[in-house]
Structures are given as structure tokens and as C-alpha cells.
Scaffold this motif. Structure first.
Motif, PDB file in Angstrom:
ATOM      1  N   GLU A 174      54.605  31.655  22.944  1.00 36.76           N
ATOM      2  CA  GLU A 174      55.993  31.664  23.421  1.00 36.76           C
ATOM      3  C   GLU A 174      56.269  30.443  24.300  1.00 36.76           C
ATOM      4  O   GLU A 174      57.361  29.859  24.249  1.00 36.76           O
ATOM      5  CB  GLU A 174      56.261  32.956  24.191  1.00 36.76           C
ATOM      6  CG  GLU A 174      56.340  34.186  23.280  1.00 36.76           C
ATOM      7  CD  GLU A 174      56.335  35.497  24.060  1.00 36.76           C
ATOM      8  OE1 GLU A 174      56.098  35.459  25.292  1.00 36.76           O
ATOM      9  OE2 GLU A 174      56.553  36.550  23.432  1.00 36.76           O
ATOM     10  N   LEU A 193      58.501  32.858  15.658  1.00 32.93           N
ATOM     11  CA  LEU A 193      58.038  31.484  15.777  1.00 32.93           C
ATOM     12  C   LEU A 193      58.455  30.676  14.557  1.00 32.93           C
ATOM     13  O   LEU A 193      58.414  31.170  13.430  1.00 32.93           O
ATOM     14  CB  LEU A 193      56.510  31.445  15.915  1.00 32.93           C
ATOM     15  CG  LEU A 193      55.925  32.275  17.070  1.00 32.93           C
ATOM     16  CD1 LEU A 193      54.405  32.243  17.027  1.00 32.93           C
ATOM     17  CD2 LEU A 193      56.439  31.762  18.414  1.00 32.93           C
ATOM     18  N   SER A 235      56.715  27.414  22.123  1.00 33.07           N
ATOM     19  CA  SER A 235      58.058  27.446  21.549  1.00 33.07           C
ATOM     20  C   SER A 235      59.095  27.029  22.595  1.00 33.07           C
ATOM     21  O   SER A 235      60.046  26.300  22.292  1.00 33.07           O
ATOM     22  CB  SER A 235      58.359  28.861  21.032  1.00 33.07           C
ATOM     23  OG  SER A 235      59.604  28.918  20.415  1.00 33.07           O
TER      24      SER A 235
END
Length: 210
Positions: A118, A153, A121
Motif C-alpha cells: 500500500e 494494486l 502504491s
């Protein structure tokens, strides 16, 4: 009337005594609360210090693993999950100066892996595909599809057939980052153990600037 006059001092004395006892009781209860507050603060401070000491000890052990693997040669012939047309190997995906993130299915902390993905990203946004190469030890293509769909993702994650891309001494299979140097060796190794989110974010941002 004279008779009641003798009772007045007694009543006054009784009232004063009652007030004194009440004041002492209030002081006593206040002191007890204060002692309880101090005790609670000391316990919390002790727990914080224990936690801090444990984190520092853990980070020290992890740092030893990072340093021990600096300059470790990268096996570019590690087989990857097939793309359906031909068998891929690691050397076909990475190149000099690439930033790499590796995680393993054997890792004890799946949420730690999710957190790093995360963050990748978040930091690299839509350009993650060009900024970092990501590899997953012992993950099948189906495993990776579920992982990418779950975390929404939009970048490629390459599955490694076995637990082949690892660090020496990393018995708990912590996820790790590294940079590929000119001789295809590992440098700038970073193991983001536990929930040290800000430390991981700073590492990624420094890698962008670097």
C-alpha cells in the motif's frame, strides 16, 4: 435558657469536628487518586520503555541482517512464474540501479506485507511499474491475483517459484527492499519490520530522490 447555653459549645465543637473529619477524608481521597494516577503513569511509562527497548533491540538485529547482505550477489537465473509464452528468469526483469521489493509467503506477518504494498502504491502512485520491481517468493499466479485484487494494486508482481530470492540470516522471512548495483549485487538494503510505517515511507522517498 441557661440550660441550652451549655449545649451550644458542644454543638459547635461537634460541627467543627465533623467538618475537620470531612476535610481530612477529602484530602485522603485526593491523595489516593493522585497516588493511583502516578502509579498508572509509572506503569504506562514502564510499558512504553519495555516496548521501546524491544523495538530498538529488534531493529538492531534487523540492521545486522541488512549489513551482512550488503554486496550479496544476485542470482539472475532464479526462475519466475511463466507468463504463458516462455519461462522467465529474474535477470530478464531487473536491471542495474533498479529498486526491488521482495516478500515471502512464509512471512509471519501478512499485514506487514500489505502495508508495504500500500505504501508503494501511495508513494509511487501510477508510476510504480517503472519505479520498482516486486517479487513474491512461493506465490502462485492465483495467489498474486487475489492479493492484487484485494489491495486494488495496479502494478506487476512477479511470482518466484521457490523461496529463492532471500537474505542470509532472515529466518523470519521479513520483506525487504534493495537496490541493484553495477555488478548486480544488493545495496541499500532495508527491512521494514513490524509497523514502522514512517520509516518505510522515508526510505521509499529517499530512493526516489536518490
Amino acid at each position: 435558657m441557661k440550660k441550652y447555653r451549655y449545649y451550644i459549645p458542644i454543638v459547635v465543637l461537634f460541627v467543627v469536628l465533623c467538618l475537620f473529619i470531612y476535610v481530612q477524608k477529602v484530602k485522603y481521597e485526593r491523595n489516593i487518586r493522585s497516588l493511583n494516577d502516578v502509579s498508572t503513569k509509572l506503569v504506562n511509562m514502564s510499558n512504553f520503555n519495555d516496548s521501546l527497548q524491544m523495538n530498538l533491540s529488534k531493529r538492531s538485529n534487523i540492521r545486522a541482517i541488512e549489513l551482512a547482505n550488503q554486496g550479496k550477489e544476485i542470482n539472475t537465473n532464479i526462475p519466475l512464474q511463466s507468463d504463458g509464452t516462455h519461462a522467465l528468469v529474474l535477470g530478464e526483469i531487473i536491471k542495474k540501479n533498479d529498486l526491488v521489493f521482495v516478500f515471502s509467503k512464509n512471512n509471519y506477518c501478512k499485514t506487514c506485507i500489505d502495508l508495504q504494498l500500500e505504501l508503494i502504491s501511495e508513494v509511487f502512485k501510477e508510476d510504480a511499474e517503472n519505479k520498482i520491481k516486486i517479487f513474491a517468493n512461493n506465490y502462485t499466479k492465483d495467489d498474486l491475483k487475489v492479493l492484487k485484487d484485494t489491495l486494488n494494486l495496479n502494478f506487476e508482481i512477479y511470482g518466484i517459484l521457490n523461496d529463492d530470492l532471500v537474505l542470509l540470516g532472515n529466518s523470519q522471512s521479513f520483506p525487504f527492499y534493495f537496490r541493484v548495483d553495477e555488478g548486480f549485487k544488493m545495496k541499500d538494503i532495508f527491512i521494514p519490520a513490524g509497523d514502522m510505517k514512517e520509516l518505510s515511507r522515508n526510505y521509499l522517498r529517499n530512493q526516489i530522490r536518490g
